[in-house]
Design an enzyme around this catalytic site. Structure first.
Site, PDB file in Angstrom:
ATOM      1  N   GLY A 185      15.557 -31.000  23.658  1.00  0.00           N
ATOM      2  CA  GLY A 185      15.276 -31.252  22.245  1.00  0.00           C
ATOM      3  C   GLY A 185      16.065 -32.442  21.737  1.00  0.00           C
ATOM      4  O   GLY A 185      17.247 -32.595  22.043  1.00  0.00           O
ATOM      5  N   THR A 207      16.308 -34.046  18.139  1.00  0.00           N
ATOM      6  CA  THR A 207      16.232 -34.415  16.724  1.00  0.00           C
ATOM      7  C   THR A 207      17.662 -34.726  16.272  1.00  0.00           C
ATOM      8  O   THR A 207      18.371 -35.472  16.929  1.00  0.00           O
ATOM      9  CB  THR A 207      15.576 -33.305  15.886  1.00  0.00           C
ATOM     10  OG1 THR A 207      16.235 -32.056  16.163  1.00  0.00           O
ATOM     11  CG2 THR A 207      14.104 -33.168  16.231  1.00  0.00           C
ATOM     12  N   HIS A 208      18.114 -34.178  15.135  1.00  0.00           N
ATOM     13  CA  HIS A 208      19.445 -34.527  14.620  1.00  0.00           C
ATOM     14  C   HIS A 208      20.555 -34.152  15.590  1.00  0.00           C
ATOM     15  O   HIS A 208      21.352 -34.994  16.016  1.00  0.00           O
ATOM     16  CB  HIS A 208      19.684 -33.829  13.284  1.00  0.00           C
ATOM     17  CG  HIS A 208      18.680 -34.165  12.232  1.00  0.00           C
ATOM     18  ND1 HIS A 208      18.421 -35.456  11.841  1.00  0.00           N
ATOM     19  CD2 HIS A 208      17.874 -33.383  11.484  1.00  0.00           C
ATOM     20  CE1 HIS A 208      17.497 -35.457  10.902  1.00  0.00           C
ATOM     21  NE2 HIS A 208      17.149 -34.211  10.669  1.00  0.00           N
ATOM     22  N   CYS A 267      14.045 -34.602   6.341  1.00  0.00           N
ATOM     23  CA  CYS A 267      14.397 -34.502   4.922  1.00  0.00           C
ATOM     24  C   CYS A 267      13.805 -35.655   4.112  1.00  0.00           C
ATOM     25  O   CYS A 267      13.844 -35.631   2.880  1.00  0.00           O
ATOM     26  CB  CYS A 267      15.915 -34.457   4.748  1.00  0.00           C
ATOM     27  SG  CYS A 267      16.790 -35.756   5.648  1.00  0.00           S
ATOM     28  N   THR A 310      19.418 -28.086  21.944  1.00  0.00           N
ATOM     29  CA  THR A 310      19.214 -28.605  20.594  1.00  0.00           C
ATOM     30  C   THR A 310      17.714 -28.561  20.298  1.00  0.00           C
ATOM     31  O   THR A 310      17.095 -29.574  19.964  1.00  0.00           O
ATOM     32  CB  THR A 310      19.784 -30.035  20.455  1.00  0.00           C
ATOM     33  OG1 THR A 310      19.346 -30.832  21.563  1.00  0.00           O
ATOM     34  CG2 THR A 310      21.298 -30.012  20.442  1.00  0.00           C
ATOM     35  N   TYR A 325      13.939 -26.090  -0.959  1.00  0.00           N
ATOM     36  CA  TYR A 325      14.112 -27.522  -1.174  1.00  0.00           C
ATOM     37  C   TYR A 325      12.858 -28.318  -0.816  1.00  0.00           C
ATOM     38  O   TYR A 325      12.403 -29.168  -1.591  1.00  0.00           O
ATOM     39  CB  TYR A 325      15.285 -28.037  -0.331  1.00  0.00           C
ATOM     40  CG  TYR A 325      16.643 -27.904  -0.996  1.00  0.00           C
ATOM     41  CD1 TYR A 325      16.763 -27.583  -2.337  1.00  0.00           C
ATOM     42  CD2 TYR A 325      17.811 -28.122  -0.277  1.00  0.00           C
ATOM     43  CE1 TYR A 325      18.001 -27.470  -2.950  1.00  0.00           C
ATOM     44  CE2 TYR A 325      19.060 -28.015  -0.871  1.00  0.00           C
ATOM     45  CZ  TYR A 325      19.148 -27.694  -2.208  1.00  0.00           C
ATOM     46  OH  TYR A 325      20.379 -27.592  -2.802  1.00  0.00           O
ATOM     47  N   GLY A 343       9.862 -21.328   5.263  1.00  0.00           N
ATOM     48  CA  GLY A 343      11.178 -21.259   5.886  1.00  0.00           C
ATOM     49  C   GLY A 343      11.077 -21.635   7.352  1.00  0.00           C
ATOM     50  O   GLY A 343      10.010 -22.019   7.841  1.00  0.00           O
ATOM     51  N   PRO A 349      29.496 -20.127  29.210  1.00  0.00           N
ATOM     52  CA  PRO A 349      30.388 -21.266  28.936  1.00  0.00           C
ATOM     53  C   PRO A 349      29.812 -22.654  29.197  1.00  0.00           C
ATOM     54  O   PRO A 349      30.193 -23.614  28.520  1.00  0.00           O
ATOM     55  CB  PRO A 349      31.577 -20.990  29.863  1.00  0.00           C
ATOM     56  CG  PRO A 349      31.572 -19.519  30.065  1.00  0.00           C
ATOM     57  CD  PRO A 349      30.118 -19.122  30.074  1.00  0.00           C
ATOM     58  N   LEU A 383      20.530 -27.252   8.345  1.00  0.00           N
ATOM     59  CA  LEU A 383      20.701 -28.480   7.577  1.00  0.00           C
ATOM     60  C   LEU A 383      21.015 -29.629   8.535  1.00  0.00           C
ATOM     61  O   LEU A 383      21.710 -29.436   9.539  1.00  0.00           O
ATOM     62  CB  LEU A 383      21.857 -28.345   6.570  1.00  0.00           C
ATOM     63  CG  LEU A 383      21.657 -27.441   5.361  1.00  0.00           C
ATOM     64  CD1 LEU A 383      22.977 -27.285   4.604  1.00  0.00           C
ATOM     65  CD2 LEU A 383      20.592 -28.000   4.433  1.00  0.00           C
TER      66      LEU A 383
END
Length: 454
Positions: free
Chosen positions: A7, A9-10, A42, A110, A157, A242, A273, A297
């Protein structure tokens, strides 16, 4: 060291870039099932409204940029199975349908999140859309061109930003939510009431306190949204209910919250781990309650992704936790929040008190002096600050970052009263508006008791 990242993204981009810089000898492979990376979701409402003209600015990395760091980015590759005991992943090339296996020393999850899609009659009708990624945003823009009536389901939002964007583009807009007020997770009623009035003043219809029960259509396209309290004709529906973490690949292999969010320790390690997680796929440590929480977020994601890289070989930099700090601008109102609202504190069984002030942010003798509303929530027993919200036509949102630091450092409402802030009439008053709630919350001193100590 062989590193696989799933993944991009951010959180994924932050983890990849920092891992490549910190460990130049590492062999890093990224598997991304989409056709683009690092899209700032966003910014979708800004793109839809036309504020952002060129969507290229919403991307802050690319496979080419990662290749310059020596990273092998495999686009349109879907990881379909992970064996964390044998450290093997199975991958499907979505272009050729070929499947193969790869091994790792360190695995970074991620995988992000995906919009919640309700199982309702008519959900498969055309023109019922999601709002998450770049392709979604382009579809929304294209479909909205021919839509006169647009319905947004979900008043968080993203939903609230989208209804503003559609209204500004001349559409008839309806906002539906099962809660009886908008933005209920972020703001208390005195704030949401003001925003609701603003939305209604701009012609947006609020259908709150009602749940969507089905969608109806003609010729395969949605024409009506039916709720528990009414029916709404529509040409286009955007679902903003959501998000749910994308963690099925690790189900039963690492510890998770009930909703599937991966639990990590302060060094971003899962219960295995050599498996790390960051971003919307995992839970964060929520400082106001001291518990794990799911708060997707972008800010949480980039911090956690960066920490994954710093702790990949040895534990060097612990995560300080988060307050879930966020901000929003809707029409003339600038608002921001951090930590718990007063209602959320009650739901968390925290006995809390709050101080709300309404004041001018700078002296009234200045040419302009906008009003502000600031609320600070604190735990009654310890007087520890656990949340705050602010709203004003002036942009005072950065001050909530200051309260976020207060929460992170376990400061009290009494300490807030006397924190040193500068004074300059262009910006504030001799008593900064952040001091004022603390001053109002100071306990009274009994006169007799005080005199007895003289």
């Amino acid at each position: 060291m062989k590193v696989i990242v799933i993944g991009c993204t951010h959180a994924g981009t932050a983890a990849i870039v920092n891992t490549a810089k910190l460990y130049p000898e590492a062999e890093i492979t990224v598997y991304e099932r989409g056709d683009n990376i690092s899209f700032l979701s966003c910014g979708i409402a800004l793109y839809v409204s036309g504020v952002v003209k060129d969507p290229e600015g919403l991307f802050y990395s690319s496979p080419e940029k990662l290749a310059e760091l020596g990273v092998a980015t495999k686009m349109r590759h879907d990881v379909i199975h992970i064996d964390t005991d044998r450290k093997i992943v199975r991958v499907r090339n979505l272009e050729t349908n070929e499947e193969f296996e790869d091994t790792y020393d360190k695995l970074i999850m991620t995988t992000g999140s995906w919009p919640i899609i309700p199982k309702l009659e008519g959900i498969d009708l055309d023109n019922i859309l999601l709002s998450k990624n770049y392709n979604h945003s382009n579809t929304i823009i294209e479909k909205a061109k021919d839509a006169k009536r647009i319905t947004v389901v979900g008043a968080g939002y993203i939903g609230v930003e989208l209804v503003e964007a559609f209204q500004m583009n001349g559409k008839e807009v309806t906002l539906i939510d099962s809660e009886d007020r908008i933005l209920n997770k972020y703001l208390d009623p005195e704030f949401t009431a003001a925003i609701e009035h603003s939305l209604q003043d701009h012609g947006i219809h609020l259908a709150l306190g009602q749940t969507v029960t089905r969608f109806e259509g003609e010729n395969g396209k949605v024409t009506k949204v039916v709720t528990s309290k009414g029916e709404y004709g529509t040409d286009l529906v955007i679902l903003c209910i959501g998000f749910r973490p994308n963690t099925e690949l690790l189900k039963g292999q690492v510890d998770m919250l009930p909703n599937g969010a991966i639990k990590v320790n302060e060094y971003m390690q899962t219960s295995k781990p050599d498996v790390y997680a960051a971003g919307d796929s995992c839970a964060i440590h929520y400082n106001p309650t001291g518990e794990h929480a799911y708060i997707p977020l972008a800010t949480n994601a980039v911090r956690m992704g960066t920490l994954v890289a710093r702790n990949l070989v040895r534990q060097t930099t612990p995560y300080m936790g988060t307050q879930g700090t966020s901000g929003l601008k809707i029409y003339e109102n600038n608002m921001a929040a951090t930590g718990l609202t007063e209602l959320a504190a009650a739901d968390a069984n925290i006995e809390a008190e709050a101080v709300t002030i309404r004041d001018h942010y700078r002296p009234e003798f200045m040419p302009t002096s906008e009003e502000l509303m600031l609320k600070v929530v604190y735990e009654k027993a310890t007087r520890r600050i656990i949340g705050a919200q602010i709203m004003s036509k002036a942009d005072l949102t950065q001050s909530i970052n200051t309260i976020s630091v207060c929460i992170q450092n376990k400061m009290t409402i009494d300490q807030l009263a006397f924190i040193d802030f500068f004074f300059q009439p262009h910006y504030n008053k001799p008593w900064n508006y952040l001091n004022t709630p603390g001053l109002q919350a100071l306990p009274m001193i009994e006169v007799k008791e005080a005199v007895a100590h003289i």
